[in-house]
Design an enzyme around this catalytic site. Sequence first.
Site, PDB file in Angstrom:
ATOM      1  N   THR A  70       0.840  -1.189   0.000  1.00  0.00           N
ATOM      2  CA  THR A  70       0.000   0.000   0.000  1.00  0.00           C
ATOM      3  C   THR A  70       0.879   1.245   0.000  1.00  0.00           C
ATOM      4  O   THR A  70       2.103   1.165  -0.135  1.00  0.00           O
ATOM      5  CB  THR A  70      -1.030  -0.053   1.170  1.00  0.00           C
ATOM      6  OG1 THR A  70      -1.932   1.033   1.008  1.00  0.00           O
ATOM      7  CG2 THR A  70      -0.383   0.032   2.542  1.00  0.00           C
ATOM      8  N   LYS A  74       3.637   1.389  -3.807  1.00  0.00           N
ATOM      9  CA  LYS A  74       3.069   0.643  -4.938  1.00  0.00           C
ATOM     10  C   LYS A  74       3.944   0.717  -6.199  1.00  0.00           C
ATOM     11  O   LYS A  74       3.964  -0.213  -6.998  1.00  0.00           O
ATOM     12  CB  LYS A  74       1.660   1.151  -5.260  1.00  0.00           C
ATOM     13  CG  LYS A  74       0.632   0.721  -4.228  1.00  0.00           C
ATOM     14  CD  LYS A  74      -0.765   1.117  -4.647  1.00  0.00           C
ATOM     15  CE  LYS A  74      -1.783   0.630  -3.643  1.00  0.00           C
ATOM     16  NZ  LYS A  74      -3.162   0.840  -4.079  1.00  0.00           N
ATOM     17  N   GLY A 136      -4.634   9.797 -11.148  1.00  0.00           N
ATOM     18  CA  GLY A 136      -3.532   9.281 -10.341  1.00  0.00           C
ATOM     19  C   GLY A 136      -3.464   7.762 -10.432  1.00  0.00           C
ATOM     20  O   GLY A 136      -4.019   7.153 -11.366  1.00  0.00           O
ATOM     21  N   TYR A 225     -14.089   5.407   1.049  1.00  0.00           N
ATOM     22  CA  TYR A 225     -14.986   4.764   2.027  1.00  0.00           C
ATOM     23  C   TYR A 225     -14.869   5.412   3.404  1.00  0.00           C
ATOM     24  O   TYR A 225     -15.391   4.901   4.394  1.00  0.00           O
ATOM     25  CB  TYR A 225     -14.746   3.246   2.100  1.00  0.00           C
ATOM     26  CG  TYR A 225     -13.309   2.859   2.313  1.00  0.00           C
ATOM     27  CD1 TYR A 225     -12.768   2.799   3.583  1.00  0.00           C
ATOM     28  CD2 TYR A 225     -12.499   2.558   1.228  1.00  0.00           C
ATOM     29  CE1 TYR A 225     -11.445   2.452   3.783  1.00  0.00           C
ATOM     30  CE2 TYR A 225     -11.176   2.206   1.414  1.00  0.00           C
ATOM     31  CZ  TYR A 225     -10.651   2.156   2.688  1.00  0.00           C
ATOM     32  OH  TYR A 225      -9.346   1.825   2.875  1.00  0.00           O
TER      33      TYR A 225
HETATM   34  P1  ATR Z   1      -4.128   7.673  -5.739  1.00  0.00           P
HETATM   35  O1  ATR Z   1      -2.956   6.732  -5.739  1.00  0.00           O
HETATM   36  O2  ATR Z   1      -5.038   7.488  -4.576  1.00  0.00           O
HETATM   37  O3  ATR Z   1      -4.836   7.689  -7.043  1.00  0.00           O
HETATM   38  P2  ATR Z   1      -2.769  10.083  -6.484  1.00  0.00           P
HETATM   39  O4  ATR Z   1      -2.015   9.283  -7.500  1.00  0.00           O
HETATM   40  O5  ATR Z   1      -2.039  11.056  -5.641  1.00  0.00           O
HETATM   41  O6  ATR Z   1      -3.525   9.120  -5.472  1.00  0.00           O
HETATM   42  O7  ATR Z   1      -3.979  10.834  -7.260  1.00  0.00           O
HETATM   43  C1  ATR Z   1      -4.829  11.730  -6.617  1.00  0.00           C
HETATM   44  C2  ATR Z   1      -5.898  12.216  -7.608  1.00  0.00           C
HETATM   45  O8  ATR Z   1      -6.791  13.108  -6.919  1.00  0.00           O
HETATM   46  C3  ATR Z   1      -5.336  13.030  -8.769  1.00  0.00           C
HETATM   47  O9  ATR Z   1      -6.155  12.829  -9.908  1.00  0.00           O
HETATM   48  C4  ATR Z   1      -5.464  14.469  -8.272  1.00  0.00           C
HETATM   49  O10 ATR Z   1      -5.548  15.455  -9.280  1.00  0.00           O
HETATM   50  P3  ATR Z   1      -4.212  16.153  -9.864  1.00  0.00           P
HETATM   51  O11 ATR Z   1      -3.668  15.196 -10.886  1.00  0.00           O
HETATM   52  O12 ATR Z   1      -4.700  17.420 -10.452  1.00  0.00           O
HETATM   53  O13 ATR Z   1      -3.287  16.346  -8.699  1.00  0.00           O
HETATM   54  C5  ATR Z   1      -6.790  14.386  -7.566  1.00  0.00           C
HETATM   55  N1  ATR Z   1      -6.918  15.451  -6.568  1.00  0.00           N
HETATM   56  C6  ATR Z   1      -6.318  15.513  -5.351  1.00  0.00           C
HETATM   57  N2  ATR Z   1      -6.678  16.631  -4.697  1.00  0.00           N
HETATM   58  C7  ATR Z   1      -7.549  17.313  -5.529  1.00  0.00           C
HETATM   59  C8  ATR Z   1      -8.292  18.531  -5.426  1.00  0.00           C
HETATM   60  N3  ATR Z   1      -8.230  19.293  -4.340  1.00  0.00           N
HETATM   61  N4  ATR Z   1      -9.083  18.878  -6.476  1.00  0.00           N
HETATM   62  C9  ATR Z   1      -9.173  18.108  -7.585  1.00  0.00           C
HETATM   63  N5  ATR Z   1      -8.497  16.937  -7.733  1.00  0.00           N
HETATM   64  C10 ATR Z   1      -7.698  16.538  -6.736  1.00  0.00           C
END
Ligand code: ATR
Length: 280
Positions: A70, A74, A136, A225
């Site tokens: 996790t 990853k 992401g 969740y």
């Molecule tokens: P995970 O592994 O859980 O997918 P991540 O790779 O950090 O985590 O991805 C987080 C996602 O949430 C991304 O799509 C991010 O958008 P950005 O690519 O623009 O960073 C999105 N995200 C996080 N905070 C956000 C916010 N305040 N508003 C809109 N999108 C957000």
Amino acid sequence: MVQIKIDGHSSKYGIIGNPVTHTLSPNMHTQAFQEIGINAVYLPFEITENQLPDLLNSFDLLGIKGFNVTVPYKTKILPFLDQLSAEAEILQSVNTVKKINDDWCGYSTDGSGLVRSLADMSIPIKDKRVLLLGAGGSAAAIAYALMNADVFCLQVYNRTQSKAKDLINKLQPHFPHRKFSIDPKQVNSKFDLLINATSVGLNEDISPVSTEIVSLCDMVVDIIYSPLQTKLMKIADSLSIQNCNGLGMLLYQGVEAFEIWTEKQAPVKKMKETLFKSFV
Ligand code: ATR
């Protein structure tokens, strides 16, 4: 249920991450092993990044047969693995590792877990139009699995559009006949399914999209969740749109990992019961 005694013959599994104190997987998997009479335990291992290079040797010494991965490892685990499934190779992300003969083999079950949870809820996705929020790691795994499950078209909508473009560029060559779009102007027609794979709404009462966008969709899935009902789900409720949280995805990514390790059908009912009990 037969009560299996943990003894000198017990197989060992676990999860690595940092932090791992919140994980629900040890209980879910240990109960699952017990349910189908497998003599095995599953433990949390909180490790630091500088311990990662020695980890697999240590696991070899300890006889660990498989483990989950996790946040934040990853992708960081990849250089230490011997083999990757096709999906893990494309996504460059692994959440499940199994020792096969002398090789540590990596898999990604997050996306297929979500797809299986949709099947469990009798939500069809073949030939459907899907709006996916986020670009992401979670969004990538889900996008891959949706393409594999023959959705008709996938619209990716992300705060940082360049990341949505990178995601499509990564997947499109593997699914040349599928329709992808990142054009926000196209988020104005009907979608069969909206999936939130951003972290917006995690422990906060905020929706990643407007009520207007939610109203374009026939069904809403939030992979969050915590809380169990997100703002996005509340909006869907107010519009009488069927919706669900990410517990199903959490359950089925574990089910798929269990089946990779044991090559047996997972006791889904028991795993679901164990997982859902953690929230009451
Ligand atoms: P995970 O592994 O859980 O997918 P991540 O790779 O950090 O985590 O991805 C987080 C996602 O949430 C991304 O799509 C991010 O958008 P950005 O690519 O623009 O960073 C999105 N995200 C996080 N905070 C956000 C916010 N305040 N508003 C809109 N999108 C957000």
